[in-house]
Design a protein around this motif. Structure first.
Motif, PDB file in Angstrom:
ATOM      1  N   LEU A 169       4.514   8.988  -1.599  1.00 57.73           N
ATOM      2  CA  LEU A 169       3.911   8.587  -1.326  1.00 57.73           C
ATOM      3  C   LEU A 169       2.841   8.020  -1.133  1.00 57.73           C
ATOM      4  N   ALA A 170       2.452   8.329  -2.812  1.00 59.96           N
ATOM      5  CA  ALA A 170       1.168   6.941  -3.144  1.00 59.96           C
ATOM      6  C   ALA A 170       2.117   6.203  -3.831  1.00 59.96           C
ATOM      7  N   CYS A 171       3.701   6.243  -4.703  1.00 58.48           N
ATOM      8  CA  CYS A 171       3.826   5.097  -5.267  1.00 58.48           C
ATOM      9  C   CYS A 171       3.999   4.198  -4.449  1.00 58.48           C
ATOM     10  N   GLN A 185      -6.716   2.865 -18.536  1.00 58.46           N
ATOM     11  CA  GLN A 185      -7.801   3.676 -17.742  1.00 58.46           C
ATOM     12  C   GLN A 185      -7.805   3.126 -16.297  1.00 58.46           C
ATOM     13  N   LYS A 186      -8.005   1.357 -16.081  1.00 59.93           N
ATOM     14  CA  LYS A 186      -8.181   1.427 -14.807  1.00 59.93           C
ATOM     15  C   LYS A 186      -6.421   1.388 -13.868  1.00 59.93           C
ATOM     16  N   ALA A 187      -5.521   1.062 -14.260  1.00 63.55           N
ATOM     17  CA  ALA A 187      -4.076   1.002 -13.459  1.00 63.55           C
ATOM     18  C   ALA A 187      -4.486   2.779 -13.154  1.00 63.55           C
ATOM     19  N   LEU A 188      -4.784   3.239 -14.152  1.00 65.31           N
ATOM     20  CA  LEU A 188      -4.021   4.990 -14.226  1.00 65.31           C
ATOM     21  C   LEU A 188      -4.955   5.598 -13.077  1.00 65.31           C
ATOM     22  N   LEU A 189      -6.840   5.237 -13.226  1.00 65.06           N
ATOM     23  CA  LEU A 189      -7.183   5.422 -11.920  1.00 65.06           C
ATOM     24  C   LEU A 189      -7.072   4.867 -10.426  1.00 65.06           C
ATOM     25  N   ASP A 190      -6.604   3.976 -10.829  1.00 63.36           N
ATOM     26  CA  ASP A 190      -6.239   3.351  -8.777  1.00 63.36           C
ATOM     27  C   ASP A 190      -5.687   4.316  -8.781  1.00 63.36           C
ATOM     28  N   SER A 191      -4.289   3.851  -9.833  1.00 66.31           N
ATOM     29  CA  SER A 191      -2.843   5.097  -8.995  1.00 66.31           C
ATOM     30  C   SER A 191      -3.654   6.700  -8.321  1.00 66.31           C
ATOM     31  N   LEU A 192      -4.578   7.255  -9.477  1.00 74.29           N
ATOM     32  CA  LEU A 192      -4.971   8.687  -8.707  1.00 74.29           C
ATOM     33  C   LEU A 192      -5.912   8.596  -7.900  1.00 74.29           C
ATOM     34  N   LYS A 193      -6.530   7.219  -7.382  1.00 75.85           N
ATOM     35  CA  LYS A 193      -7.411   7.755  -6.139  1.00 75.85           C
ATOM     36  C   LYS A 193      -6.509   7.279  -5.249  1.00 75.85           C
ATOM     37  N   GLN A 194      -5.729   6.103  -5.424  1.00 72.98           N
ATOM     38  CA  GLN A 194      -4.602   6.114  -4.183  1.00 72.98           C
ATOM     39  C   GLN A 194      -3.861   7.722  -3.595  1.00 72.98           C
ATOM     40  N   TYR A 195      -3.621   8.452  -4.301  1.00 73.83           N
ATOM     41  CA  TYR A 195      -2.969   9.631  -4.654  1.00 73.83           C
ATOM     42  C   TYR A 195      -3.934  11.149  -4.129  1.00 73.83           C
ATOM     43  N   GLN A 196      -4.858  10.729  -4.630  1.00 75.46           N
ATOM     44  CA  GLN A 196      -5.687  11.936  -3.677  1.00 75.46           C
ATOM     45  C   GLN A 196      -5.416  11.362  -2.166  1.00 75.46           C
ATOM     46  N   ALA A 197      -5.776  10.105  -2.005  1.00 76.03           N
ATOM     47  CA  ALA A 197      -5.728  10.237  -0.535  1.00 76.03           C
ATOM     48  C   ALA A 197      -4.838   9.875   0.335  1.00 76.03           C
ATOM     49  N   VAL A 198      -3.353   9.996  -0.340  1.00 75.73           N
ATOM     50  CA  VAL A 198      -2.460  10.691  -0.027  1.00 75.73           C
ATOM     51  C   VAL A 198      -2.375  12.385   0.308  1.00 75.73           C
ATOM     52  N   LEU A 199      -2.716  12.722  -0.563  1.00 78.59           N
ATOM     53  CA  LEU A 199      -2.676  14.152  -0.783  1.00 78.59           C
ATOM     54  C   LEU A 199      -3.287  14.593   0.643  1.00 78.59           C
ATOM     55  N   ALA A 200      -4.915  14.075   0.395  1.00 76.62           N
ATOM     56  CA  ALA A 200      -5.307  14.892   1.420  1.00 76.62           C
ATOM     57  C   ALA A 200      -4.971  14.459   3.068  1.00 76.62           C
ATOM     58  N   ASN A 201      -4.648  13.863   3.075  1.00 82.72           N
ATOM     59  CA  ASN A 201      -4.015  13.573   4.582  1.00 82.72           C
ATOM     60  C   ASN A 201      -2.630  14.535   4.343  1.00 82.72           C
TER      61      ASN A 201
END
Lengths: 283, 283
Positions: free
Chosen positions: A193-195, B237-253
């Motif tokens: 879902l994140a992707c 670093q930057k692209a990975l952090l962007d993906s990780l933060k989007q992942y955090q938001a999806v997981l929180a949902n």
């Protein structure tokens, strides 16, 4: 022995094949006449019907396995309990236990929960296969009020089809499987879902072309049966939430290491992950 | 053509095998004499040495592939650039691109970044195999200042060993692989590390016994090479952090859906995950 199986899918069907090959008499119940016919054709059961009334040998039954989806287990027990002799051992194969076991014991005291951890990518009676449980874990969840003789019989039956039997409280089972079976489903679904959140279509498209074995494996269980995943979350809500929140904290720590450029600590975390993974006895 | 390969591991070794079988002359550089000997013995290179000074045919070289670990790519280019004729095409195989490409082009304008997405669970020259790149994606990352002829030659070489070539800006590459290759490493490592947080030893032990294919697959890339994972995080670093933060938001949902018992929405999310996964062209 004289054994009943209610729900003739992958698990119920495979169990029938193995138990019949041990010489047990096996009857089956299914909501579908074609499944009943198929069960007899491929040797899953000696007899199959649509309701308990069809089972002429019902009174002689020693053990009944309930192999329906999780949300049908208690309904099934409610429906059959009035017809069960108190000597009949009742068990199930659901992947969550506490929310089922306590209610089921009230309906039929000789109930002991079970969870064979075996499966394939397929479902339904056509996916049934001999030796599905060979070498696989099967957890039985007796508690203080469980009948020791019933437990012995169930343990022997699962061992006879090759399962490695573990015994613990229903709550212990649920917390253990939350970590290694239920948490991975949500972690993995979250990845997919994140992707999908990438706003740039060129990047989203390229990432779909470049996805390879790493993405395939990490996303596999998250792309599995949505109904099963939802039922698991519903029936193991508390243990799954505990695991998910711990996961959130661990992930936040990894993100902090990356954000602050603490590569030494990040490498220590990844070394630990590699070591820990080796301690799992993965079949 | 006359081709050089610096770094004779899984990728460099496999590339040498394939390019030699196409009739190219291939020399190799390695820090280890035994790897050099092995490279010649198994047919990875026609000649191998410990330094550029050993390569008697160096002046005739058309293309050099740098196949070292990510953190050695720029150091290697710095070391060899003063000796390179401006006509030599330079490329690499690193799994991150922007942080390498811009610096590399300054050192040698005829540099174009590359990233063949192929691998096995093994590393080193003994893991080298013919046809490793057959049917696998290879991303080339030219930009406005890249020489079109150099790009044509690199594209042809990768296609000649069977790779499916994609071309994009280095930044686009990095954001695409952050989603499907780098994010899964952290998501998966977090799963393993979270499971280790269970405070009850009986539950922790049972979960290790019960871990099965779901845990195995979801944890695989998180239990991979810790040094590689760390380098990827550092260099992307930057692209990975962007993906990780989007992942955090999806997981929180997802967690919110479970916490509030909104099973209908959770099932919708899991249905979407299942559908989306099918849109990835996974080899």
């Amino acid at each position: 022995m004289h054994i009943g199986i209610i729900g003739l899918g992958l698990i119920g069907g495979s169990l029938g094949l193995d138990l019949r090959s041990q010489g047990h008499y096996v009857w089956g119940l299914s909501r579908s006449q074609s499944t009943c016919n198929q069960a007899i054709d491929i040797g899953v059961t000696d007899f199959a019907g649509l309701s308990l009334g069809d089972i002429k040998t019902f009174a002689q039954t020693d053990v009944i396995f309930i192999c329906t989806p999780i949300d049908a287990i208690l309904k099934t027990i409610e429906a059959i309990a009035p017809h069960l002799d108190s000597s009949i051992i009742l068990t199930d194969v659901g992947s969550v236990k506490a929310s089922i076991v306590h209610a089921a014991q009230k309906l039929h005291p000789r109930f002991i929960g079970g969870h064979p951890m075996a499966g394939t990518a397929f479902s339904g009676i056509n996916a049934a296969q001999a030796n599905l449980f060979q070498g696989r874990p099967c957890v039985l969840t007796p508690n203080d009020s469980s009948d020791p003789e019933a437990l012995n019989i169930l343990r022997s039956l699962w061992q006879s089809v090759g399962a490695v039997v573990y015994e613990c409280d229903p709550e212990i089972h649920d917390r253990a499987v939350a970590w290694i079976s239920h948490l991975p489903i949500l972690v993995s679904a979250g990845l997919i879902l994140a992707c999908d959140q990438e706003p740039d279509q060129a990047i989203a498209q390229l990432s779909k072309h470049l996805a390879s074995s790493g993405f395939r494996d990490t996303s596999r269980v998250g792309g599995g049966n949505p109904q099963l995943g939802t039922l698991i979350a519903e029936y193991n809500q508390k243990a799954l939430l505990d695991s998910l929140k711990q996961y959130q904290a661990v992930l936040a720590n990894l993100i902090q290491q990356i954000e602050s450029g603490n590569w030494q600590n990040l490498e220590k975390s990844l070394v630990l992950a590699q070591e820990l993974r080796n301690s799992y006895l993965i079949i």
